[in-house]
Design a protein around this motif. Structure first.
Motif, PDB file in Angstrom:
ATOM      1  N   SER A 116      -7.616   7.294  -3.199  1.00 17.94           N
ATOM      2  CA  SER A 116      -8.027   5.967  -3.654  1.00 17.94           C
ATOM      3  C   SER A 116      -9.516   5.726  -3.476  1.00 17.94           C
ATOM      4  O   SER A 116     -10.080   4.800  -4.063  1.00 17.94           O
ATOM      5  N   GLU A 155       6.386  -1.279   0.178  1.00 18.57           N
ATOM      6  CA  GLU A 155       6.654  -1.369  -1.250  1.00 18.57           C
ATOM      7  C   GLU A 155       8.106  -1.811  -1.433  1.00 18.57           C
ATOM      8  O   GLU A 155       9.034  -1.026  -1.216  1.00 18.57           O
ATOM      9  N   ASP A 167      -4.911  -7.104  -2.505  1.00 19.37           N
ATOM     10  CA  ASP A 167      -5.530  -6.038  -3.294  1.00 19.37           C
ATOM     11  C   ASP A 167      -6.415  -5.178  -2.396  1.00 19.37           C
ATOM     12  O   ASP A 167      -7.413  -5.654  -1.860  1.00 19.37           O
ATOM     13  N   HIS A 170      -5.351  -1.215  -4.921  1.00 20.29           N
ATOM     14  CA  HIS A 170      -4.253  -1.646  -5.780  1.00 20.29           C
ATOM     15  C   HIS A 170      -3.454  -2.668  -4.994  1.00 20.29           C
ATOM     16  O   HIS A 170      -3.629  -2.830  -3.790  1.00 20.29           O
ATOM     17  N   ARG A 171      -2.555  -3.367  -5.654  1.00 17.29           N
ATOM     18  CA  ARG A 171      -1.774  -4.412  -5.002  1.00 17.29           C
ATOM     19  C   ARG A 171      -0.730  -3.819  -4.064  1.00 17.29           C
ATOM     20  O   ARG A 171      -0.072  -2.838  -4.391  1.00 17.29           O
TER      21      ARG A 171
END
Length: 207
Positions: A116, A155, A167, A170-171
């Motif tokens: 990321s 998740e 955020d 990414h969320r």
């Protein structure tokens, strides 16, 4: 009427004193509880946690606190997981292997992606965006900053369980809720006015 006392689960992992101080600063009364039988007396329970998922879930199971917590959940007690405490409520964690959690939420705990380009752990201040209304959000503003320290994120399989996201590249799901159970990924006790407001709202939830 004084709010119901809050049990802070003491299973050997967590910033218990800072959570207790925050609750009592806001007019509540909080006690440390390590005895599963004693836990049955409380309608408000905070499950904190700092450290490794595998060690934490092992401690809960070896002490019988996992069963006691599930019994209190089924009895309608308001249970709040903080940081690792939120992750323990999930189905499974991928931290240092595959480990089964309490399975209160159909959710997976996984590490932030290495590609990321972001620092891991996620450490510092970041915005919390509300997905829908909840009593924990009373008089608080969506998008306010909270203090995070974590390398793994939750998740949820069911979007209905997610009430706030954050955020970081990414969320990810930063607050989850199902019935009388809620989990917060950040540290509200370290998140100044926003976090203390959330703890106040929890303390004032009607039993």
């Amino acid at each position: 009427m004084n709010p119901a006392p809050v049990a802070i689960v003491d299973y050997g992992m967590g910033n218990l004193r800072s959570v207790q101080n925050a609750v009592e600063h806001l007019g509540g009364h909080a006690v440390f509880v390590s005895d599963p039988m004693q836990l049955r007396q409380y309608q408000k329970i905070i499950l904190p946690g700092v450290g490794a998922f595998s060690q934490a879930i092992t401690c809960l199971r070896e002490t019988g606190l996992d069963v006691a917590l599930s019994e209190r959940r089924d009895a309608g007690a308001h249970i709040l997981g903080i940081c690792l405490g939120m992750q323990l409520m999930c189905t499974v964690s991928e931290e240092d292997g595959i480990h089964q959690g309490l399975d209160w939420f159909s959710a997976k705990v996984s590490r932030f992606p290495a590609d990321s380009g972001l620092s891991v752990p996620h450490m510092g201040w970041n915005g919390v965006d509300f997905s829908r209304d909840d009593p924990m959000f009373a008089k608080l503003e969506s998008g306010s900053d909270a203090y995070f320290v974590h390398s793994y994120r939750v998740e949820c399989s069911d979007p209905a369980d997610v009430i706030a996201t954050t955020d970081y590249g990414h969320r990810f799901d930063s607050i989850i809720q199902r019935g009388n159970v809620r989990g917060i990924q950040f540290h509200p006790e370290k998140s100044q006015g926003f976090g203390l407001g959330m703890i106040r709202n929890y303390v004032e939830l009607p039993c």
